[in-house]
Design a protein around this motif. Structure first.
Motif, PDB file in Angstrom:
ATOM      1  N   SER A 118       0.834  -1.205   0.000  1.00 60.52           N
ATOM      2  CA  SER A 118       0.000   0.000   0.000  1.00 60.52           C
ATOM      3  C   SER A 118       0.868   1.254   0.000  1.00 60.52           C
ATOM      4  O   SER A 118       0.558   2.235  -0.679  1.00 60.52           O
TER       5      SER A 118
ATOM      6  N   ASP B 258      -5.995  -0.753  -4.834  1.00 56.11           N
ATOM      7  CA  ASP B 258      -5.446  -1.420  -3.644  1.00 56.11           C
ATOM      8  C   ASP B 258      -6.468  -2.435  -3.145  1.00 56.11           C
ATOM      9  O   ASP B 258      -7.477  -2.079  -2.543  1.00 56.11           O
ATOM     10  N   GLU B 259      -6.173  -3.717  -3.409  1.00 50.70           N
ATOM     11  CA  GLU B 259      -7.082  -4.811  -3.035  1.00 50.70           C
ATOM     12  C   GLU B 259      -8.525  -4.505  -3.427  1.00 50.70           C
ATOM     13  O   GLU B 259      -9.424  -4.501  -2.591  1.00 50.70           O
TER      14      GLU B 259
HETATM   15 MG   LIG Z   1      -2.215  -2.656   2.282  1.00 53.91          MG
END
Ligand SMILES: [Mg+2]
Ligand SMILES: Nc1ncnc2c1ncn2[C@@H]1O[C@H](COP(=O)(O)OP(=O)(O)O)[C@@H](O)[C@H]1O
Lengths: 402, 224
Positions: free
Chosen positions: B45, B166-167
């Motif tokens: 991240s 992000d995910e």
């Molecule tokens: Mg992360």
């Protein structure tokens, strides 16, 4: 960002949390309304007093027995000795002054006025023909007191509109006889209805010649001498003439008080203005309280809307844009609160006018500008810190779940 | 078009230094479809935030489309981010009081694009991401997959150089995750650059370039 978009964004925020918005509007509104109402009351009182003095007569000088230490104000309580009486001869001596147009000696008492079977207690004024012009009185029927030597009594009187009505009903009072105390007077004039004028309701008085009043109340002492200067410029000359003449007649002693209408009016004006300003400032404090409320709500909003602010930054909002959004929100709240407050304040003033129609309750223009301006100012001032905090928010932290 | 050189990012946690990124070099060219995998806390991240200009490195240099962005101030970064970066988050991050179309519109509003042009782009985006029927719905009236499609449409609204996700499927069931992934792949097929951080090896396998991170460093970089 376009102005319309900024406004719409802020508007959506406000609409999104109705109770919060209403709370702030209420606080702001109360503050603004308080300022408007309070200044309307103060200004109304001030104008009322000014009007009252205006209706009293123009270029008026009032002479009263006794020495007041505070010139210009109402006579204070005398210390120690009783003052020498003012007499008719004192008043007549004022003829010597070239600055004086006319004057009217005045005796005031309460008398039991009877006509036919009816009777009522009224103030009885003893004076001369010039009283009418000095006090701007008007006669509806008949004539005022005759222009004769004031030392001689005549059994005539002029009655107020209400007195005439109460004693004679729908019958014409003119030419009728009334009894005051143990004397009889013929009604030669009836005053036009004029209403209240600084303490006296001219509708409820009876005016008799000065000498008659002296006999009626068994006194030589004058209550007042009303003096009218020849012009506004001559007021101070007339005032010093009156003082000189009185001192001369009273063996060099200054035992009368001479007050001018202007001085009294100015004093009242000062006092009432100061009072209005004071209470208005106190009311304005509630605006500051509303400002603090806005600050708290905004600070809470920054915390609650952390993620949203972080998101806006991630989407490319700059610090100034975030600040602008917060300020716009605060300004909308202040504007709404100010508008509501002005409306409620005006409504309050109108209600006050309905209740007391004689007093011109109306917020002064400066209050109508200052109250919303202070509202805006406090809103912006108290949003500085929250907006700054929002603009400085770290977007990574704000967006993470931590 | 993305060139990272010697990027390091250190956090201070309770007086102790945590090296989220240590000396990362990375080059990504236009039109790549790239996945970043690695255990939790390995710095994925953080890397994405630095590439997305949300975070600043403590050391190293970053060139985006030939421009050195490490030297820019916050507001300049915000403007570059607005023009070149599209974010897609695990938790969607839609503004709850705004409708789907208003959420998609947000970056264009911030950029001050005129309403007629916005309307034009919105029509295209709604059609492209199958959201026409949902345009007036608020996030709480949308399914997770629809929310993420709104978020992707929003990320695409300014025509960015790169999409950073992000995910993006981390909060969706398998089926919806697949659906969202195919939307992101369509962005790539249309010539966009897509970087996805994910835990899902299957998603990793579908990407064209796979980075592996461990303890703040890139330990694997395979293509094909
Ligand atoms: Mg992360
Ligand atoms: N804002 C922060 N403050 C302190 N530590 C952080 C912060 N962000 C990340 N870290 C730390 O940096 C490391 C990498 O985090 P992150 O990039 O979120 O990992 P990942 O996304 O791969 O799970 C972790 O050890 C994490 O605790």
């Amino acid at each position: 960002m376009r102005v319309a978009d900024v406004l719409q964004f802020a508007w959506q925020v406000l609409r999104g949390s109705v109770s919060r918005t209403l709370l702030i509007l209420l606080a702001m509104g109360i503050g603004v309304a308080a300022v408007v109402v309070v200044t309307a009351l103060g200004e109304g009182a001030r104008l009322y007093v000014a009007n009252q003095f205006g209706s009293l007569g123009s270029n008026l000088i009032i002479v009263l027995p006794g020495r007041s230490e505070t010139a210009g104000a109402m006579p204070g309580v005398l210390i120690g000795k009783t003052p020498r009486d003012m007499t008719l001869e004192d008043a007549l001596a004022l003829k010597r002054s070239h600055a004086i147009r006319r004057f009217a000696p005045l005796i005031v008492g309460a008398g039991d006025v009877r006509a036919g079977g009816r009777s009522r207690e009224t103030p009885v004024l003893g004076s001369t023909a010039d009283l009418m012009d000095i006090r701007h009185m008007e006669v509806a029927q008949g004539s005022f007191l005759p222009r004769v030597d004031p030392r001689h009594s005549q059994p005539v009187c002029v009655v107020g509109a209400k007195v005439a009505n109460e004693l004679f009903g729908s019958r014409s009072a003119l030419g009728e006889w009334v009894r005051i105390g143990d004397r009889r007077f013929r009604v030669i004039g009836i005053l036009s209805a004029q209403g209240q004028s600084l303490g006296f309701n001219t509708d409820e008085i009876v005016i008799v010649p000065l000498a008659a009043a002296q006999a009626l109340f068994n006194t030589e002492a004058l209550f007042r001498i009303l003096v009218e200067a020849k012009s506004r410029e001559q007021i101070s000359a007339a005032q010093s003439d009156v003082e000189d003449i009185m001192r001369l007649r009273h063996e060099g002693e200054r035992d009368v008080t001479v007050i001018t209408q202007d001085a009294v009016l100015a004093t009242f004006d000062r006092i009432l203005r100061a009072l209005t300003l004071t209470v208005a400032s106190i009311a304005a404090i509630s605006l500051a309280v509303a400002g603090i409320l806005i600050m708290n709500v905004m600070l809470i909003a920054v915390t609650q809307r952390r993620r949203e602010i972080g998101l806006l930054k991630a989407l490319g909002a700059t610090g100034p844009q975030i600040r602008l959004l917060f300020f716009t929100e605060a300004m909308l709240l202040a504007l709404g609160g100010a508008a509501a407050g002005l409306a409620v304040g005006q409504l309050g003033s109108n209600v006050a006018v309905q209740m007391y129609p004689t007093i011109p309750f109306q917020a002064p223009w400066w209050a109508l500008i200052a109250a919303p301006a202070i509202a805006m100012f406090t809103a912006v001032l108290f949003t500085l810190a929250p907006a700054r905090r929002a603009a400085q928010l770290d977007p990574v932290q704000a967006l993470s779940r931590r | 078009m993305i060139r990272l050189n010697g990027i390091a990012r250190t956090f201070l946690v309770g007086g102790e230094e945590v090296h989220a990124l240590r000396d990362v070099d990375l080059e990504i060219t236009h039109g790549e479809y790239l996945s970043i995998m690695g255990p939790s806390g390995s710095g994925k991240s953080t890397l994405l935030n630095i590439v997305g200009l949300l975070d600043r490195p403590d050391a190293g240099s970053y060139e985006l489309d030939g421009r050195k962005v490490t030297a820019l101030n916050d507001d300049e970064l915000a403007r570059v981010r607005r023009e070149k970066i599209g974010f897609v988050f695990q938790f969607f991050h839609l503004v709850p009081r705004l409708t789907a179309v208003q959420n998609i519109e947000l970056p264009m509003v911030l950029a001050g694009i005129d309403p007629a042009e916005r309307r034009r782009r919105l029509d295209r985006l709604l059609a492209e991401y199958g959201l026409e029927a949902r345009a007036g719905h608020r996030p709480d009236q949308l399914s997770g997959g629809q929310c993420q499609r709104v978020a992707i449409a929003r990320a695409m609204s300014m025509g960015p150089t790169v999409i950073l996700a992000d995910e993006p499927t981390g909060n969706l069931d398998r089926h919806t995750g697949q659906e969202v992934l195919s939307v992101l792949e369509r962005v790539h097929q249309n010539g966009g650059t897509v970087i996805i951080v994910t835990h899902d090896p299957e998603i990793g396998a579908r990407s064209h370039r796979r980075l592996r991170m461990l303890d703040g460093a890139i330990v694997g970089d395979e293509r094909g």
